[in-house]
Write a protein that holds these residues in place. Structure first.
Motif, PDB file in Angstrom:
ATOM      1  N   TRP A 202      34.601  44.893  48.280  1.00  0.00           N
ATOM      2  CA  TRP A 202      35.736  44.479  47.454  1.00  0.00           C
ATOM      3  C   TRP A 202      35.284  43.342  46.537  1.00  0.00           C
ATOM      4  O   TRP A 202      34.313  42.641  46.808  1.00  0.00           O
ATOM      5  CB  TRP A 202      36.928  44.058  48.321  1.00  0.00           C
ATOM      6  N   GLN A 214      39.132  45.106  42.785  1.00  0.00           N
ATOM      7  CA  GLN A 214      38.663  46.389  43.300  1.00  0.00           C
ATOM      8  C   GLN A 214      38.467  46.261  44.813  1.00  0.00           C
ATOM      9  O   GLN A 214      37.979  45.239  45.299  1.00  0.00           O
ATOM     10  CB  GLN A 214      37.333  46.813  42.675  1.00  0.00           C
ATOM     11  N   ALA A 222      38.229  54.216  47.246  1.00  0.00           N
ATOM     12  CA  ALA A 222      38.224  53.121  46.277  1.00  0.00           C
ATOM     13  C   ALA A 222      39.594  52.972  45.632  1.00  0.00           C
ATOM     14  O   ALA A 222      40.246  53.955  45.272  1.00  0.00           O
ATOM     15  CB  ALA A 222      37.175  53.363  45.207  1.00  0.00           C
ATOM     16  N   SER A 224      41.808  50.152  42.825  1.00  0.00           N
ATOM     17  CA  SER A 224      41.632  49.041  41.888  1.00  0.00           C
ATOM     18  C   SER A 224      42.901  48.817  41.098  1.00  0.00           C
ATOM     19  O   SER A 224      43.725  49.727  40.938  1.00  0.00           O
ATOM     20  CB  SER A 224      40.460  49.304  40.942  1.00  0.00           C
TER      21      SER A 224
END
Length: 406
Positions: A202, A214, A222, A224
């Motif tokens: 992160w 992120q 993932a 973000s």
């Protein structure tokens, strides 16, 4: 220092069972600076979703129950008194410190109130802090810097190991310090904790007046967000809270809007006094002073910045002054009567004058008996376009809040 006594009382009260309750999530937050900001961020996110949340923080400013909050609000005195009575009955001949009583009281209140998320802020260090009697599902270390040397030492490696003492085997351990000492990773490996270091799984970046983040879910997906409004709270702590929220499965679309609204008493807080803005900041160590100096520089005023300061005598006063001195224009050095830990105004003024002389700056230094008198003099001296900054400790800010509300 040790956990034996407080653990025994907690066991007698059945409080250790909180950790094994699948209906609850427990998050422990350690760090030199930024702990309260991380707690406040998670607290706001939980409240926005209607999730019941209890937050235990320290110290308080004006009322003890500021330390124990449910759904963002200090709990009633009666609830805390009932918890203290339960502790008194359970402890028998076992002696407890002020903070140990407070920790047990918070846990008892949270159990009685049936909160789903417990946010436990470490008071000092981590490994031997009273909140560490409870096993958390997620642990956070916001920052590692020099403070409380008499208890934790004056080496970041040693201090980092103490703070990493809140890590638990198989559980996420989030470290927001971009330059974390090696002891953080070492303790994580020794305890078999799942380390989430900034810049690895992160991260976050600031771009002018916005910032982006992120991170990853528990399954490695993932996620973000970008173009976020920069809050008044320190970004490392807010960013760490976002990763915690993601691991808890909280939808970012629900929690991200809360970030822009974030504020916290005594953290770059601004209270207007007539035409003069009064900044309140509890900065009391070099790292916090550096962050405050950066915040002042990025928010300049047309006129002067007048500093009202009172500091604990055991703090690194030179380290506190060093990053700030070029950002300020005059000083009101104050005593805190009745506080045995506080530096006397005369001594604080001498330290300030010595630093000014060493740097070649010509700034006035005024000695004041109290924070209230220093604040009064600063406001009388301030003109349109100036600002007044109150800093140095929680006690200092508390005195200023009282004076401003009188």
């Amino acid at each position: 220092m040790g956990l034996g006594r407080v653990s025994e009382v907690a066991s007698r009260m059945g409080l250790l069972d909180l950790a094994s309750d699948p209906s609850r999530n427990i998050i422990t937050i350690a760090g030199t600076n930024g702990k309260g900001s991380c707690v406040a961020t998670l607290e706001a996110m939980a409240c926005a979703q209607g999730i019941s949340v209890g937050a235990f923080t320290s110290p308080h400013f004006l009322h003890y129950c500021e330390r124990i909050r449910v759904n963002g609000n200090p709990v009633d005195d009666a609830l805390v008194c009932e918890a203290f009575e339960a502790i008194e009955q359970a402890r028998g001949e076992i002696s407890l410190t002020y903070f140990e009583f407070g920790t047990l009281a918070a846990l008892e209140v949270f159990r009685r109130q049936g909160v789903s998320v417990l946010l436990l802020e470490v008071g000092l260090g981590g490994r031997l802090d009273a909140v560490n009697i409870i096993d958390s599902q997620i642990a956070v270390v916001t920052s590692i810097d020099i403070d409380h040397e008499e208890w934790l030492g004056n080496d970041r490696e040693v201090i980092g190991a103490e703070k990493a003492g809140v890590f638990r085997a198989g559980c996420p351990a989030i470290c927001a310090d971009p330059n974390a000492p090696a002891s953080i990773a070492r303790v994580a490996a020794e305890t078999n904790a799942d380390l989430w270091q900034k810049g690895e799984r992160w991260d976050w970046q600031r771009e002018g007046n916005t910032w982006s983040w992120q991170g990853q879910t528990t399954t490695g997906e993932a996620v973000s967000v970008s173009d976020l409004v920069v809050p008044s709270l320190p970004l490392p702590s807010v960013a760490a809270a976002l990763q915690v929220a993601t691991l808890l499965g909280w939808p970012l679309e629900s929690v991200v809007p809360e970030i822009a609204k974030l504020s916290l008493t005594g953290r770059a807080q601004i209270i207007q006094s007539g035409d003069i803005p009064v900044w309140l900041d509890v900065a009391h160590n070099p790292a916090a002073a550096k962050l405050l100096a950066e915040h002042l520089a990025s928010n300049p005023v047309q006129g002067k910045t007048l500093a009202v300061m009172a500091v604990m005598a055991d703090k690194d006063i030179d380290g506190l002054l060093s990053p700030l001195i070029s950002q300020l224009d005059c000083w009101y050095c104050c005593s805190l009567p009745g506080n045995a830990r506080a530096a006397l105004a005369n001594s604080l003024a001498q330290d300030t004058q010595r630093m000014l002389t060493a740097t070649g700056l010509q700034q006035s230094v005024t000695i004041c008996d109290t924070v209230a008198s220093g604040l009064t003099q600063a406001l009388e001296q301030a003109q349109e376009g100036d600002r007044v900054l109150v800093l140095g400790s929680f006690f200092t800010v508390a005195e200023a809040i009282t004076a401003l509300s009188a």
